[in-house]
Write an enzyme that holds these catalytic residues in place. Structure first.
Site: not given
Ligand code: LMR
Length: 398
Positions: A132, A213, A248
């Protein structure tokens, strides 16, 4: 103004930028499969019944809007610890968990990052390749050098475990390693129980610092099952950082409700660590907002509402699995270049589809189907009305 003459336009965020572009698109139909938000079978982001019941109670029993403590709502913090570990767990019983409420999972990562920077400022932070994107921004923003560790194998579409493990074997003590407790974002590829055990042992041997996480608890196998990785690290009796998000699992995205938990060695150490976490919070935003915390606490502390929440979470999890199966069936029936069965093996909200940036761009331009540039598709936003459009777009860009 002169002061701003040299300030460049910041690039769009890899995920939120796509959402902005989607909103501006006048075409109809259009489909947003970018951000990690769960929509129900009608394409609506649900307000869970358990949450509605809590909101009703809060409306009928208003409390003064005084500042919360820096660590957040005490009853909420307690629920977070029990949800992660259960009330009978030694870590809970022995008061070894230092927890502060945070602004979503992002806030938990930020508070943890700032705290770690006060004690191991020269450590490198390692994130999975891919991860991420905000992990990188948050830890760099806290002053750390951030590097990547091998994680995903594009051939098997699973974890490249040998490479991952061998890399961890080379890391110096006090390296900080960001791990996804379950439902790896963006790949959906998680470690097995045995792999977690092997990794946790290595972390103890090498004095590595795990930062887990936990943004999708309940979206892979179940609430307790998805906390397995955390329990495995906890058994090693090492410092563990955990960023919890209820965005979520409670469908409470805009309430920004999360928590940072740090495993410490005893109650005294816990007091010291909590005091430091509070200092971090004070310097960033002073104290957190109360509404999301009150909702989560009210639901988790009430056995009937908790059961209702668990049921609703299971329904979300099952619907995503249904959508995976339907998507695979559609994709495989419309072409024979790629076997998309791997989508059924991925856990959580996303599919790491293997589509490249050009294909993603073409899906957007030609078919108004929005996904993330990495090829990540939000399966949790598919429904019977948009799934065929999405499948056609994927097939047409292959
Ligand atoms: C995502 O990965 O789409 C979510 O965790 C929202 C974000 O803040 O990026």
């Amino acid at each position: 103004m002169k002061l701003f003459n040299e300030v460049p336009l910041a690039p769009d965020d890899a995920i939120l930028g796509v959402v902005e572009a989607y909103k501006k698109d006048p075409r109809d139909p259009k489909v947003n499969l970018s951000i990690g938000i769960y929509s129900d079978a009608n394409g609506q982001v649900p307000i869970l019944n358990a949450v509605k019941a809590a909101e009703k109670y809060l409306y009928e029993h208003p409390t003064p809007k005084v500042y919360l403590p820096m660590s957040g709502l005490g009853s909420y913090v307690d629920c977070v610890q029990k949800l992660l570990f259960t009330e009978d767990h030694a870590l809970y019983q022995e008061k070894r968990l230092a927890t502060v409420q945070s602004l979503g999972g992002t806030g938990a990562l930020k508070v943890g990052a700032d705290f770690l920077h006060t004690i191991v400022p020269n450590s490198t932070v390692y994130v999975s390749d891919p991860t991420w994107n905000n992990h990188i921004a948050i830890f760099e923003g806290a002053g750390f050098k951030v590097a990547r560790y091998p994680y995903f194998d594009p051939e098997t579409k699973g974890v490249a475990f040998d490479k991952f493990y061998q890399f961890m074997e080379t890391l110096p003590a006090n390296s900080i390693v960001i791990l996804h407790a379950c439902c790896h974002n963006p790949t959906g590829a998680d470690l097995t129980t045995e792999q977690w055990q092997k990794v946790a042992k290595l972390f103890k041997e090498r004095d590595l610092i795990p930062f887990l996480d936990m943004a999708y608890q309940g979206f892979s196998k179940g609430i307790r099952e998805d906390a397995e990785s955390i329990h495995i690290f906890a058994e090693q009796n090492i410092p563990v950082f955990i960023a919890t998000s209820f965005s979520k699992s409670f469908s409470l995205y805009s309430e920004r409700i999360g928590a940072l938990t740090v495993i410490t060695s005893d109650a005294k150490e816990q007091e010291r660590i909590t005091s430091q976490l509070k200092t971090m919070v004070r310097a960033i935003y002073s104290s957190p907002p109360s509404y999301g915390a009150q909702i989560v606490h009210y639901v988790l502390a009430d056995p009937t509402l908790r059961a209702s929440w668990e049921q609703e979470l299971a329904e979300m999890r099952d619907r995503i699995k249904d959508m995976r199966a339907k998507f695979v069936k559609l994709l495989n029936s419309k072409q024979d270049k790629i076997d998309f069965e791997f989508i059924n093996q991925q856990a959580g909200m996303f599919s790491y589809s293997g589509l490249n940036a050009d294909q993603v761009e073409k899906m957007k331009k030609d078919y108004a189907i929005y996904t993330v540039g990495s090829g990540r598709i939000c399966i949790a936003a598919l429904n019977d009305q948009n799934i065929e459009l999405a499948a056609d777009a994927v097939v047409n860009v292959l």
